[in-house]
Write a protein that holds these residues in place. Structure first.
Motif, PDB file in Angstrom:
ATOM      1  N   LYS A  81      24.020  94.570  28.584  1.00  0.00           N
ATOM      2  CA  LYS A  81      25.285  94.656  27.854  1.00  0.00           C
ATOM      3  C   LYS A  81      25.188  95.845  26.904  1.00  0.00           C
ATOM      4  CE  LYS A  81      26.207  89.699  28.079  1.00  0.00           C
ATOM      5  NZ  LYS A  81      26.462  88.453  27.299  1.00  0.00           N
ATOM      6  N   GLU A 102      27.233  97.205  24.822  1.00  0.00           N
ATOM      7  CA  GLU A 102      27.779  97.105  23.465  1.00  0.00           C
ATOM      8  C   GLU A 102      26.789  96.436  22.518  1.00  0.00           C
ATOM      9  OE1 GLU A 102      32.091  96.050  21.436  1.00  0.00           O
ATOM     10  OE2 GLU A 102      31.516  95.088  23.322  1.00  0.00           O
ATOM     11  N   GLU A 103      25.941  95.526  23.041  1.00  0.00           N
ATOM     12  CA  GLU A 103      24.980  94.805  22.198  1.00  0.00           C
ATOM     13  C   GLU A 103      23.642  95.528  22.099  1.00  0.00           C
ATOM     14  OE1 GLU A 103      24.586  90.908  23.726  1.00  0.00           O
ATOM     15  OE2 GLU A 103      26.704  90.360  23.419  1.00  0.00           O
ATOM     16  N   GLU A 104      23.213  96.221  23.148  1.00  0.00           N
ATOM     17  CA  GLU A 104      21.864  96.768  23.182  1.00  0.00           C
ATOM     18  C   GLU A 104      21.779  98.217  22.723  1.00  0.00           C
ATOM     19  OE1 GLU A 104      19.524  95.814  26.675  1.00  0.00           O
ATOM     20  OE2 GLU A 104      21.057  94.375  27.295  1.00  0.00           O
ATOM     21  N   LYS A 137      19.432  98.549  13.989  1.00  0.00           N
ATOM     22  CA  LYS A 137      20.773  97.962  14.100  1.00  0.00           C
ATOM     23  C   LYS A 137      21.481  97.955  12.750  1.00  0.00           C
ATOM     24  CE  LYS A 137      20.109  95.093  18.198  1.00  0.00           C
ATOM     25  NZ  LYS A 137      20.160  93.722  18.759  1.00  0.00           N
TER      26      LYS A 137
END
Length: 597
Positions: free
Chosen positions: A102, A104-106, A321
């Motif tokens: 994914k 968008e998450e990673e 992040k």
């Protein structure tokens, strides 16, 4: 001697270089480095990562070409000890080796996202990843948004995408559409992405691309036995997949990473052991030992990332992040501030344009007002002149009014005279009518008398003829008897006397006829003279009427507004009199002429 021998050996043998040249090609740049001979693959990879500013290094690797296939630079071995090309500089491609499940998450860093975007875009355009025409157009619109920013019809004129490669050739060949038609379709989607930043557009591109069947899959030709080559092995972030050679979209069999217990190879044989011991072990063969090593390397890397995603992020990743989140928040705020400033600048420009337009409008109004003032001054001067002319015309009209009053009085006098003349003309007309009646009666009477005279003349001629005949008969019958029995023959003188007496009687009758003819001729001449005299009178009356008509026509224009009715009446009466006179001239006169002859 030992020193001399050493120096001679140094000159005879070429000195071993301590560095070597490397060229690294990324998706948007080329870089060259000077590396030490002892460097391992990790040293070169770290140098490239630091140069591009990449921290999410676990997705990427340095790829090089080996004969008819490719290999990834191993980090734990020295660079020159691996099967790298012997060229100088040695060429490596800095590419994504593993793909996220994914994006968008990673994908945390913007540079990581950008490099993935460029690589996936190239794979789609090179048809390494199958994409439908509709999805290709949508992806192209996000690529245009990432490159050009918001759509501006004043700046992005038709043809601005002519130099950009945005669609796979397969899609272009599938439909009979021109480049302008494709550009119109892409621009229609592109216009709807207004307000999306570059990194957001690239992320939207990757979010669509990660759902494609061939996204992130590395394919290898394999066989289930040593004779057949009818299968394909696919390695991706989800696991291992077995495909038919003609279909890379739908796998015949899949082995997810969570269901694999062990993967091993022995030379060209590759073995997949499922976690479920009841399932059969899957074995396949590859054409080269190097390919098996590459497959195993990809399997280990993808499996490690698969397990890593299901664990708690490391402190480094958490920091990355957090920093990325702060960076995104900061950029978002900057974009908002920039958008607000842009909006304020656009509003200021619009206000400026409005003020300039208003200024030009006021200048035009001032110019028009000056022109109107000049025209009004000219009009005032013209009106003054017209007023003076009007005053003079008023005086002239007053003078003409006085003259018109005099003319009116004169015309009234003329009208009175005209009435008197009309009365006289009516009287003459009545006299002419009476004279005409008398002439008609007289002509009828003369006609009757002429008829009687003609009848008497005819009777007289008949009586004379009968008398002559009777006399001749008596003379023939009685004269011989008288001469024979009663008297002697008369002498010639007596005969001559008798003949003369008869002739005398005949001459008497002829004289009466001549006298009667003379009287008739005299009366005819008298009638001719009277008729001529009457015709002369009629001509004089007609001439007088014509002169009155001419005089009436000359006075008619001046007397029209005062005595229009009476003059018309006089004109009609004169016209009637003229017709009556013409009737008398062309009707009565011929009758008189006929009666006289």
């Amino acid at each position: 001697l030992a020193g001399k021998w050493a120096s001679s050996t140094f000159h005879l043998h070429k000195k071993q270089p301590k560095t070597f040249k490397v060229k690294v090609i990324t998706m948007d740049a080329e870089m060259e480095f000077s590396c030490e001979v002892k460097w391992k693959g990790k040293d070169l990879f770290d140098l490239v990562s630091r140069t591009v500013g990449l921290r999410e290094t676990w997705f990427f690797g340095l790829r090089y070409t080996v004969k008819d296939t490719y290999a990834w630079l191993k980090p734990e071995k020295r660079v020159l000890d691996q099967e790298v090309p012997k060229d100088s500089p040695i060429t490596f491609h800095f590419l994504a080796k593993f793909f996220p499940e994914k994006v968008e998450e990673e994908l945390v860093q913007e540079i990581t996202q950008h490099l993935f975007f460029l690589q996936v875009k190239k794979q789609i355009l090179d048809e390494e990843i199958f994409c439908s025409p509709e999805a290709s157009v949508l992806l192209a619109s996000y690529a245009v948004q990432a490159k050009y920013g918001d759509y501006d019809p004043n700046f992005h004129k038709p043809g601005f995408l002519a130099q950009d490669e945005l669609l796979p050739k397969r899609v272009l060949m599938q439909y009979q559409m021109t480049a302008d038609m494709w550009e119109e379709k892409i621009t229609a989607w592109y216009a709807e992405h207004r307000g999306i930043a570059r990194d957001e557009a690239e992320m939207e591109y990757l979010k669509i691309a990660q759902d494609l069947e061939m996204y992130g899959v590395s394919y290898f030709a394999i066989t289930q036995n040593k004779r057949d080559t009818d299968l394909l092995l696919g390695v991706d972030a989800q696991g291992l997949h077995i495909y038919s050679p003609n279909s890379k979209l739908n796998p015949n069999k899949s082995f997810p990473w969570s269901g694999i217990r062990n993967i091993s190879y022995s030379e060209k044989e590759f073995t997949i052991k499922p976690l479920d011991k009841k399932k059969d072990v899957f074995k396949f063969y590859s054409s080269q030992l190097r390919v098996n090593k590459l497959i195993l390397q990809l399997c280990i890397g993808n499996h490690d990332l698969f397990m890593r995603r299901r664990k708690v992020d490391s402190i480094e990743v958490q920091q990355m992040k957090a920093q990325a989140k702060e960076e995104k928040a900061r950029k978002k705020m900057e974009r908002q501030i920039l958008a607000r400033e842009k909006q304020m600048r656009e509003e200021a420009e619009r206000a400026k344009e409005e003020m300039e337009r208003r200024l030009f409008q006021l200048q035009d109004e001032a110019r028009l007002a000056n022109e109107a003032l000049l025209r009004s001054e000219e009009t005032a001067d013209l009106l003054a002149e017209k007023a003076q002319i009007a005053e003079e015309e008023a005086k002239l009209l007053a003078h003409k009014a006085a003259e018109a009053e005099q003319d009116r009085q004169r015309f009234e006098v003329t009208a009175m005279k005209t009435k008197e003349e009309k009365r006289l003309m009516e009287q003459k007309m009545r006299e002419a009518e009476q004279l005409a009646v008398k002439l008609v009666e007289q002509s009828e009477r003369r006609l009757k008398e002429a008829d009687h005279l003609k009848q008497d003349l005819t009777e007289a001629k008949d009586a004379e003829r009968r008398a002559k005949q009777k006399l001749l008969e008596i003379t023939k019958t009685t004269y011989p008897l008288i001469a024979a029995y009663s008297t002697p023959p008369a002498p010639p003188e007596a005969a001559d006397f008798a003949y003369e007496s008869a002739s005398t009687r005949l001459d008497f009758k002829d004289s009466d006829m001549k006298r009667l003819s003379m009287e008739i001729e005299r009366e005819r001449l008298e009638y001719m003279e009277k008729s001529k005299h009457l015709q002369d009178q009629l001509k004089e009356l007609k001439t007088e009427i014509e002169s009155l008509k001419l005089e009436e026509q000359q006075q008619q224009a001046d007397l029209e507004h005062m005595k229009h009715g009476s003059i018309n009446c006089i004109s009609s009466n004169i016209y009637i009199i003229g017709h009556i006179l013409l009737i008398l001239e062309f009707v009565i006169a011929p009758q008189l002429h006929v009666s006289l002859f």
